[in-house]
Design a protein around this motif. Structure first.
Motif, PDB file in Angstrom:
ATOM      1  N   ALA A  35       0.860  -1.207   0.057  1.00  0.00           N
ATOM      2  CA  ALA A  35      -0.022  -0.005  -0.117  1.00  0.00           C
ATOM      3  C   ALA A  35       0.872   1.303  -0.016  1.00  0.00           C
ATOM      4  O   ALA A  35       2.003   1.313   0.764  1.00  0.00           O
ATOM      5  CB  ALA A  35      -0.992   0.006   1.423  1.00  0.00           C
ATOM      6  N   PRO A  36       0.587   2.219  -0.684  1.00  0.00           N
ATOM      7  CA  PRO A  36       1.294   3.606  -0.631  1.00  0.00           C
ATOM      8  C   PRO A  36       1.195   4.226   0.745  1.00  0.00           C
ATOM      9  O   PRO A  36       0.356   4.022   1.535  1.00  0.00           O
ATOM     10  CB  PRO A  36       0.718   4.435  -1.826  1.00  0.00           C
ATOM     11  N   SER A  37       2.549   4.732   1.091  1.00  0.00           N
ATOM     12  CA  SER A  37       2.507   5.302   2.641  1.00  0.00           C
ATOM     13  C   SER A  37       1.836   6.769   2.356  1.00  0.00           C
ATOM     14  O   SER A  37       2.202   7.468   1.398  1.00  0.00           O
ATOM     15  CB  SER A  37       3.923   5.544   2.955  1.00  0.00           C
ATOM     16  N   TYR A  38       0.994   7.115   3.194  1.00  0.00           N
ATOM     17  CA  TYR A  38       0.420   8.335   3.304  1.00  0.00           C
ATOM     18  C   TYR A  38       0.433   8.877   4.689  1.00  0.00           C
ATOM     19  O   TYR A  38       0.023   8.216   5.660  1.00  0.00           O
ATOM     20  CB  TYR A  38      -1.140   8.126   2.781  1.00  0.00           C
ATOM     21  N   GLN A  39       1.084  10.001   4.846  1.00  0.00           N
ATOM     22  CA  GLN A  39       1.143  10.690   6.353  1.00  0.00           C
ATOM     23  C   GLN A  39       0.099  11.906   6.327  1.00  0.00           C
ATOM     24  O   GLN A  39       0.369  12.716   5.548  1.00  0.00           O
ATOM     25  CB  GLN A  39       2.467  10.935   6.329  1.00  0.00           C
ATOM     26  N   ALA A  40      -0.997  11.749   6.952  1.00  0.00           N
ATOM     27  CA  ALA A  40      -1.794  12.785   7.323  1.00  0.00           C
ATOM     28  C   ALA A  40      -1.137  13.499   8.295  1.00  0.00           C
ATOM     29  O   ALA A  40      -0.384  13.370   8.992  1.00  0.00           O
ATOM     30  CB  ALA A  40      -2.962  12.004   7.898  1.00  0.00           C
ATOM     31  N   PRO A  41      -1.492  15.075   8.347  1.00  0.00           N
ATOM     32  CA  PRO A  41      -1.063  15.805   9.642  1.00  0.00           C
ATOM     33  C   PRO A  41      -1.666  15.085  10.914  1.00  0.00           C
ATOM     34  O   PRO A  41      -2.595  14.720  11.091  1.00  0.00           O
ATOM     35  CB  PRO A  41      -1.749  17.196   9.290  1.00  0.00           C
ATOM     36  N   SER A  78      -3.774  19.987  22.990  1.00  0.00           N
ATOM     37  CA  SER A  78      -4.511  19.472  21.588  1.00  0.00           C
ATOM     38  C   SER A  78      -3.459  19.773  20.366  1.00  0.00           C
ATOM     39  O   SER A  78      -2.794  20.865  20.599  1.00  0.00           O
ATOM     40  CB  SER A  78      -5.581  20.218  21.592  1.00  0.00           C
ATOM     41  N   ARG A  79      -3.468  19.297  19.388  1.00  0.00           N
ATOM     42  CA  ARG A  79      -2.495  19.508  18.202  1.00  0.00           C
ATOM     43  C   ARG A  79      -3.414  19.241  16.910  1.00  0.00           C
ATOM     44  O   ARG A  79      -4.182  18.202  16.763  1.00  0.00           O
ATOM     45  CB  ARG A  79      -1.552  18.358  18.156  1.00  0.00           C
ATOM     46  N   ASP A  80      -3.139  20.154  15.955  1.00  0.00           N
ATOM     47  CA  ASP A  80      -3.864  20.193  14.577  1.00  0.00           C
ATOM     48  C   ASP A  80      -2.679  20.535  13.618  1.00  0.00           C
ATOM     49  O   ASP A  80      -2.259  21.563  13.612  1.00  0.00           O
ATOM     50  CB  ASP A  80      -5.036  21.027  14.625  1.00  0.00           C
ATOM     51  N   GLY A  81      -2.010  19.633  13.034  1.00  0.00           N
ATOM     52  CA  GLY A  81      -0.921  19.896  12.025  1.00  0.00           C
ATOM     53  C   GLY A  81       0.187  20.238  12.755  1.00  0.00           C
ATOM     54  O   GLY A  81       0.704  19.389  13.695  1.00  0.00           O
ATOM     55  N   ASP A  82       0.906  21.315  12.410  1.00  0.00           N
ATOM     56  CA  ASP A  82       1.922  21.908  13.112  1.00  0.00           C
ATOM     57  C   ASP A  82       1.828  22.721  14.345  1.00  0.00           C
ATOM     58  O   ASP A  82       2.747  23.382  14.803  1.00  0.00           O
ATOM     59  CB  ASP A  82       2.867  22.849  12.044  1.00  0.00           C
ATOM     60  N   HIS A  83       0.577  22.888  14.627  1.00  0.00           N
ATOM     61  CA  HIS A  83       0.083  23.725  15.780  1.00  0.00           C
ATOM     62  C   HIS A  83      -0.323  22.911  17.091  1.00  0.00           C
ATOM     63  O   HIS A  83      -1.218  22.162  16.852  1.00  0.00           O
ATOM     64  CB  HIS A  83      -1.208  24.762  15.391  1.00  0.00           C
ATOM     65  N   THR A  84       0.450  23.114  17.890  1.00  0.00           N
ATOM     66  CA  THR A  84       0.219  22.603  19.250  1.00  0.00           C
ATOM     67  C   THR A  84       0.036  23.537  20.305  1.00  0.00           C
ATOM     68  O   THR A  84       0.648  24.641  20.414  1.00  0.00           O
ATOM     69  CB  THR A  84       1.274  21.534  19.669  1.00  0.00           C
ATOM     70  N   GLN A  85      -0.880  23.507  21.312  1.00  0.00           N
ATOM     71  CA  GLN A  85      -1.244  24.286  22.460  1.00  0.00           C
ATOM     72  C   GLN A  85      -1.632  23.188  23.810  1.00  0.00           C
ATOM     73  O   GLN A  85      -2.376  22.365  23.345  1.00  0.00           O
ATOM     74  CB  GLN A  85      -2.278  25.189  22.239  1.00  0.00           C
ATOM     75  N   GLY A  86      -1.319  23.614  24.945  1.00  0.00           N
ATOM     76  CA  GLY A  86      -1.507  22.810  25.833  1.00  0.00           C
ATOM     77  C   GLY A  86      -1.245  23.561  27.216  1.00  0.00           C
ATOM     78  O   GLY A  86      -0.499  24.676  27.368  1.00  0.00           O
TER      79      GLY A  86
END
Length: 138
Positions: A33-39, A62-70
């Motif tokens: 299967a092709p490798s797929y990297q989701a954010p 919490s993280r969404d893509g390149d943005h993390t806050q906590g």
């Protein structure tokens, strides 16, 4: 000498054409299967508050893509609550704000109670007064 001859025989037989393969091979129709990297996308939190032991700490992020806050917090031994709020946006690095709640308390030192011993120590060796060793001739 017999071992060397036996090993030579095994090598010759294993290399002979038509010898069945003992390994496993994938079918020719197999396509990985092709490798797929989701954010990255996640969120979590936890908290512990146990008054008898004095443990009070927690963490949420919490993280969404390149943005993390906590943030996380912990009850310090001096009675204050330390809270750290942080953000990470891409390659900007870890940006944190540290705050404290409460007033630091340092109680006066109270030495531990140490009762005086109520027993009388006994010497490990007590000579018997009536015993006097004498030489034995044989």
């Amino acid at each position: 000498m017999k071992v060397v001859i036996a090993l030579c025989f095994v090598v010759v037989v294993a290399g002979a054409p038509g010898f069945p393969s003992l390994g496993y091979s994938l079918p020719s129709s197999y396509r990985p299967a092709p490798s797929y990297q989701a954010p990255a996308r996640y969120s979590f939190d936890y908290a512990v508050n146990d008054p008898p032991s004095g443990n009070d700490f927690g963490h949420q992020e919490s993280r969404d893509g390149d943005h993390t806050q906590g943030s996380y917090y912990v009850q310090l031994p001096d009675g204050r609550l330390q809270q750290v709020t942080y953000t990470v946006s891409g390659d900007s690095g870890y940006l944190a704000e540290v705050t404290y709640q409460g007033e630091a308390r340092y109680p006066t030192y109270q030495p531990a109670y140490r009762p005086t011993p109520t027993y009388t120590p006994v010497a490990a060796y007590r000579p018997i007064p009536a015993f006097r060793p004498s030489p034995v001739y044989g």
